[in-house]
Write a protein that holds these residues in place. Structure first.
Motif, PDB file in Angstrom:
ATOM      1  N   ARG A 133       0.812  -1.226   0.000  1.00  0.00           N
ATOM      2  CA  ARG A 133       0.000   0.000   0.000  1.00  0.00           C
ATOM      3  C   ARG A 133       0.843   1.273   0.000  1.00  0.00           C
ATOM      4  N   HIS A 134       2.156   1.111   0.024  1.00  0.00           N
ATOM      5  CA  HIS A 134       3.030   2.282  -0.001  1.00  0.00           C
ATOM      6  C   HIS A 134       3.544   2.595  -1.404  1.00  0.00           C
ATOM      7  N   LEU A 135       3.625   1.592  -2.255  1.00  0.00           N
ATOM      8  CA  LEU A 135       4.175   1.828  -3.594  1.00  0.00           C
ATOM      9  C   LEU A 135       3.562   0.855  -4.597  1.00  0.00           C
ATOM     10  N   PRO A 136       3.385   1.297  -5.848  1.00  0.00           N
ATOM     11  CA  PRO A 136       2.886   0.387  -6.877  1.00  0.00           C
ATOM     12  C   PRO A 136       3.975  -0.617  -7.274  1.00  0.00           C
ATOM     13  N   MET A 137       3.673  -1.886  -7.123  1.00  0.00           N
ATOM     14  CA  MET A 137       4.642  -2.920  -7.460  1.00  0.00           C
ATOM     15  C   MET A 137       4.601  -3.218  -8.965  1.00  0.00           C
ATOM     16  N   ARG A 174      15.295  12.724 -14.241  1.00  0.00           N
ATOM     17  CA  ARG A 174      14.195  13.579 -13.809  1.00  0.00           C
ATOM     18  C   ARG A 174      12.906  12.776 -13.758  1.00  0.00           C
ATOM     19  N   ARG A 175      12.270  12.758 -12.620  1.00  0.00           N
ATOM     20  CA  ARG A 175      11.015  12.022 -12.515  1.00  0.00           C
ATOM     21  C   ARG A 175       9.889  12.811 -13.162  1.00  0.00           C
ATOM     22  N   ALA A 178       4.180   8.069 -12.190  1.00  0.00           N
ATOM     23  CA  ALA A 178       5.028   8.806 -11.240  1.00  0.00           C
ATOM     24  C   ALA A 178       6.001   7.866 -10.542  1.00  0.00           C
ATOM     25  N   HIS A 179       5.539   6.669 -10.190  1.00  0.00           N
ATOM     26  CA  HIS A 179       6.433   5.728  -9.513  1.00  0.00           C
ATOM     27  C   HIS A 179       7.442   5.124 -10.492  1.00  0.00           C
TER      28      HIS A 179
END
Length: 405
Positions: free
Chosen positions: A137-141, A198-199, A309-310
């Protein structure tokens, strides 16, 4: 309204205008737009060599201002009766054309954005453990897969071979997958790239993503389960990925935008939603013509803007033709699951088909078709076309095709 004689409920009206690549008599692949049950030849209509290319990549690289200009021009050509005599000769019936892979795939990333899918698979495979990893739930895998094995809808899928080891077997063996599966997914096609280091901020999603397609990320569950520790999916999913022949422009999906489900805990700042980019897409999965499931994309935990974004959060660049997919789309109910493994509980509860046969996993000859629609303006529906694939028997070494040049 268009001057074409379209049914009022056509999912391929002027509000949609999805892009693809087609050829007539197998020659001269070029860009087209679907309108009703016809394809409009863009090179002939717009007199632009960009659309005479065998992929959409050159057009996609021109960026969002150009995308909007072309879409507005096409809408005018198809709604103003004055243009009919010019446009009509460039229309081809779908039955006359061959649809091609719409864009040249650069990189391909597959995510696992559905909490319902992740939970179901976790409970099924690890019944005594917490179904979600602590970081889910913290990051898209996600994981990188093989762009060279992405194929257009209708391309046969050969049953893969690989190493597999069942829990009751003492040693692994090599051979055809015994547990071949589908995954109904939604894909996002990158039009304009980013600079290395750059993200891409979450609010810049629409500046980079050209459009949306349907994806079937085929999975050999037995190969996948044996290889997944410690580095995750590899050969169990890299053998074939099918995509729909039409890319629906992001601009056509304004009425489909919805808020994402509540997130707990709140994502870190770089993943915080600044706009609503959940999408109210209704998928349908058919096996040999029989409806198995209707997964709702609106239930996805992570939105497409968060996935992008991730994906670039560490400074990794994106480029024209990159494809990233959502992972299996699943809802909370049994008839909303996005894979056969979920529907059959890993084969323990086989699905019964109208002909009296059952399926825990896919058999040779099975055909899987995924379709989807989304809300459009004034109560209309936006269609995505179908992504279809039929399973062919595993090839023997003597029957392997010639290598790719």
């Amino acid at each position: 309204m268009t001057w074409l004689n379209l049914p009022p409920d056509s999912p391929f009206g002027v509000a949609n205008l999805p892009y693809g690549v087609f050829s007539v008599d197998g020659n001269n692949p070029r860009a087209g737009v679907r309108i009703g049950d016809a394809v409009l030849d863009l090179a002939a209509t717009l007199d632009d060599p960009v659309f005479a290319q065998p992929s959409l990549n050159v057009f996609m690289a021109q960026g969002p201002t150009r995308w909007r200009e072309v879409r507005a021009r096409l809408s005018d050509l198809l709604t103003d009766e004055r243009h009919r005599a010019t446009v009509e000769p460039a229309l081809f019936e779908l039955s006359r054309v061959r649809l091609r892979l719409p864009f040249t795939v650069a990189d391909y990333v597959n995510f696992d954005a559905s909490e319902h899918h992740a939970r179901t698979m976790g409970r099924m495979l690890l019944p005594d453990a917490e179904p979600l990893p602590a970081n889910w739930r913290h990051l898209p895998m996600g994981y990188y897969s093989r762009s060279g094995t992405v194929v257009v809808s209708g391309t046969p899928v050969t049953r893969p071979q690989g190493q597999r080891k069942a829990p009751d077997e003492t040693e692994p063996s090599f051979g055809p997958s015994r547990r071949l599966d589908f995954e109904a997914e939604v894909g996002f096609v990158v039009g304009t790239g980013s600079h290395p280091g750059r993200r891409v901020p979450i609010e810049d999603f629409r500046e980079h993503v050209f459009g949306v397609c349907l994806v079937n990320d085929w999975a050999a569950r037995d190969i996948q389960e044996w290889e997944r520790v410690p580095l995750g999916p590899f050969l169990g999913t890299s053998f074939a990925t099918s995509v729909s022949p039409w890319v629906v422009p992001l601009e056509a999906l304004e009425q489909a935008r919805v808020a994402a489900p509540p997130r707990d805990p709140h994502p870190l700042d770089y993943l915080r939603d600044t706009e609503e980019w959940g999408l109210d897409l209704e998928l349908e999965i058919r096996l040999n013509g029989h409806v198995l499931s209707r997964p709702p994309f609106a239930a996805m935990y992570w939105t497409p803007s968060q996935l992008l974004a991730h994906l670039t959060g560490n400074g990794a660049s994106i480029g024209t033709g990159d494809l990233y997919a959502s992972g299996a789309v699943s809802g909370p109910d049994r008839d909303q699951r996005g894979s056969l493994a979920e529907l059959s509980w890993n084969g323990a509860e086989p699905v019964e088909l109208p002909d009296g046969t059952t399926r825990g996993f896919l058999a040779d000859g099975d055909e899987v078709t995924i379709t989807a629609t989304a809300p459009g303006p004034a109560g209309s529906r936006i269609g995505f076309g179908a992504v279809t694939g039929q399973i062919m028997p595993a090839a023997s070494p003597a029957g392997w095709p010639a290598p790719r040049s």
